[in-house]
Design a protein around this motif. Structure first.
Motif: not given
Length: 171
Positions: A74, A76-77, A79-81, A83-84, A104, A107-108
């Motif tokens: 996953y 893209n998801d 990557k957001a995690l 970054e957090l 998070k 949320e994703l």
């Protein structure tokens, strides 16, 4: 085949396959039969340990490890995690980081049958490490994990015993 209990690792049992495994994936299929996620986690973890060698893998790196593993399926998801994680690391406790990443991930929409995938991977990671330790494939020393020669040594000794018994050298 090496079999394990379905939910939580019990004492490992060895059932010898008809043919010897020819690669790590095949060996892990024998250990974690019918559980692809555990096989993936174990392979990724063992490869990480081998890569690090004598440096070892710090026990507290588990969150980062799981995020990297999630990133393989996953991107893209994850990557957001990631970054957090990077934003929170060093600023708040690991407990808060874990809670925020869990929130998070929900949320994703990182869910599997309504279960948060971060939590699923976390629990399976725990089972994998306990199993690998019980088998003697890895060990932990002073908060770091390392690969261990114990598993291979035991299997080689079993093979020698069988050959020696057949030759009448031992009872």
């Amino acid at each position: 085949m090496i079999t394990m209990g379905r939910a939580y690792p019990k004492d490992p049992k060895i059932i010898v396959p008809r043919y010897a495994p020819d690669k790590l994936e095949t060996l892990l299929e024998l250990i974690f039969s019918e559980h692809r996620l555990r096989q993936k986690i174990a392979k990724f973890f063992l490869e990480e340990l081998r890569k690090r060698g004598t440096k070892g893998f710090a026990e507290e790196e588990w969150i980062l490890f799981i995020l990297k593993l999630l990133g393989r399926e996953y991107p893209n998801d994850a990557k957001a995690l990631m970054e957090l994680y990077e934003a929170l690391e060093g600023e708040v406790s690991r407990t808060i980081i874990q809670r925020e990443i869990t929130k998070k991930a929900e949320e994703l929409g990182l869910l599997d049958d309504e279960s948060n995938l971060f939590n699923v991977y976390k629990s399976q990671y725990s089972i994998v490490l306990k199993t690998l330790r019980k088998l003697g494939m890895i060990y932990k020393k002073e908060g770091f994990y390392y690969t261990s020669p114990h598993f291979g040594n035991i299997l080689e000794s079993m093979g020698r015993l069988w050959k020696d018994w057949r030759a009448g050298l031992v009872e």
